[in-house]
Design a protein around this motif. Structure first.
Motif, PDB file in Angstrom:
ATOM      1  N   SER A   6       0.824  -1.211   0.000  1.00 39.22           N
ATOM      2  CA  SER A   6       0.000   0.000   0.000  1.00 39.22           C
ATOM      3  C   SER A   6       0.857   1.260   0.000  1.00 39.22           C
ATOM      4  CB  SER A   6      -0.930   0.005   1.216  1.00 39.22           C
ATOM      5  OG  SER A   6      -1.854  -1.037   1.132  1.00 39.22           O
ATOM      6  N   ARG A  34       2.374   1.624  -3.410  1.00 38.52           N
ATOM      7  CA  ARG A  34       1.367   2.115  -4.355  1.00 38.52           C
ATOM      8  C   ARG A  34       1.205   3.619  -4.224  1.00 38.52           C
ATOM      9  NH1 ARG A  34      -3.556  -0.312  -2.849  1.00 38.52           N
ATOM     10  NH2 ARG A  34      -3.780   1.374  -1.368  1.00 38.52           N
ATOM     11  N   TYR A  35       1.070   4.104  -3.010  1.00 41.56           N
ATOM     12  CA  TYR A  35       0.899   5.538  -2.790  1.00 41.56           C
ATOM     13  C   TYR A  35       2.089   6.324  -3.327  1.00 41.56           C
ATOM     14  CZ  TYR A  35       1.004  10.060  -0.593  1.00 41.56           C
ATOM     15  OH  TYR A  35       1.107  11.411  -0.397  1.00 41.56           O
ATOM     16  N   SER A  37       2.308   6.026  -7.288  1.00 43.66           N
ATOM     17  CA  SER A  37       1.193   6.709  -7.943  1.00 43.66           C
ATOM     18  C   SER A  37       1.283   8.222  -7.760  1.00 43.66           C
ATOM     19  CB  SER A  37      -0.132   6.191  -7.389  1.00 43.66           C
ATOM     20  OG  SER A  37      -1.211   6.828  -8.029  1.00 43.66           O
ATOM     21  N   GLN A  60       2.113  10.745 -10.859  1.00 41.03           N
ATOM     22  CA  GLN A  60       1.089  11.725 -11.216  1.00 41.03           C
ATOM     23  C   GLN A  60       1.669  13.136 -11.160  1.00 41.03           C
ATOM     24  OE1 GLN A  60      -1.802  10.211 -12.166  1.00 41.03           O
ATOM     25  NE2 GLN A  60      -2.373  12.180 -13.009  1.00 41.03           N
ATOM     26  N   PRO A  68      -5.406   9.367 -15.040  1.00 43.73           N
ATOM     27  CA  PRO A  68      -4.748   8.785 -13.867  1.00 43.73           C
ATOM     28  C   PRO A  68      -3.546   7.916 -14.230  1.00 43.73           C
ATOM     29  CG  PRO A  68      -6.768   7.595 -14.356  1.00 43.73           C
ATOM     30  CD  PRO A  68      -6.683   8.735 -15.347  1.00 43.73           C
ATOM     31  N   GLY A  99      -0.681   7.630 -12.849  1.00 41.06           N
ATOM     32  CA  GLY A  99      -0.079   6.966 -11.694  1.00 41.06           C
ATOM     33  C   GLY A  99      -0.751   5.636 -11.389  1.00 41.06           C
ATOM     34  N   THR A 100      -2.070   5.630 -11.398  1.00 47.91           N
ATOM     35  CA  THR A 100      -2.821   4.398 -11.145  1.00 47.91           C
ATOM     36  C   THR A 100      -2.598   3.389 -12.264  1.00 47.91           C
ATOM     37  OG1 THR A 100      -4.493   5.636  -9.921  1.00 47.91           O
ATOM     38  CG2 THR A 100      -5.120   3.456 -10.721  1.00 47.91           C
ATOM     39  N   VAL A 119       0.795   1.812 -11.733  1.00 44.35           N
ATOM     40  CA  VAL A 119       0.730   0.874 -10.607  1.00 44.35           C
ATOM     41  C   VAL A 119       0.066  -0.426 -11.042  1.00 44.35           C
ATOM     42  CG1 VAL A 119      -0.467   0.467  -8.410  1.00 44.35           C
ATOM     43  CG2 VAL A 119       0.861   2.559  -8.739  1.00 44.35           C
ATOM     44  N   ASN A 120      -1.045  -0.324 -11.764  1.00 39.32           N
ATOM     45  CA  ASN A 120      -1.758  -1.527 -12.196  1.00 39.32           C
ATOM     46  C   ASN A 120      -0.924  -2.383 -13.140  1.00 39.32           C
ATOM     47  OD1 ASN A 120      -4.014  -0.985 -10.654  1.00 39.32           O
ATOM     48  ND2 ASN A 120      -5.088   0.054 -12.303  1.00 39.32           N
ATOM     49  N   THR A 175      -1.871  -3.410  -5.567  1.00 38.20           N
ATOM     50  CA  THR A 175      -3.001  -3.238  -6.471  1.00 38.20           C
ATOM     51  C   THR A 175      -3.849  -4.503  -6.519  1.00 38.20           C
ATOM     52  OG1 THR A 175      -3.679  -2.913  -8.768  1.00 38.20           O
ATOM     53  CG2 THR A 175      -1.516  -3.818  -8.443  1.00 38.20           C
TER      54      THR A 175
END
Length: 122
Positions: A15, A18-19, A22, A26, A35, A37-38, A41-42, A76
């Protein structure tokens, strides 16, 4: 109990990763409201869960709780969704694959709208 601790520790680590990834992505690449960043991550999460699933099955099944369920799961959940779809594809369960993808996307979006509407009622 050991496996629960490994999942807990890995989930927290995933987590935070990810933060950080992302948020910084971004910040660096502002492409309107996309998005990025997301998305990054994915994609990284999907690569990681594919690699780790394949690697750990061959060599060390014990680390799956820390690395796959914990870190990848915290990083993710899209990676879990993707590996489940791969498994359905590999097992030639194409109807189930289509239903799973469709329901996940449709019901996920509906659930977001419902959650927003519900919060406005309170």
């Amino acid at each position: 109990m050991r496996n629960i601790f490994l999942i807990f520790f890995g989930g927290g680590l995933g987590s935070v990763l990810r933060y950080l990834l992302s948020f910084n992505t971004q910040k660096l690449w502002k492409i309107n409201n996309f998005p990025v960043g997301t998305l990054l991550v994915n994609i990284i999460g999907c690569f990681a869960i594919g690699f780790l699933t394949s690697y750990l099955v061959k060599y060390d099944n014990g680390l799956k709780f820390l690395l796959i369920t914990g870190i990848c799961g915290g990083f993710t959940t899209f990676s879990a969704f993707s590996i489940e779809n791969y498994s359905l594809w590999e097992n030639q369960q194409f109807l189930m694959l289509t239903i799973y993808i469709g329901l996940s996307i449709l019901l996920g979006i509906i659930a977001v709208f419902a959650g927003i509407k519900f919060s406005n009622i309170l």
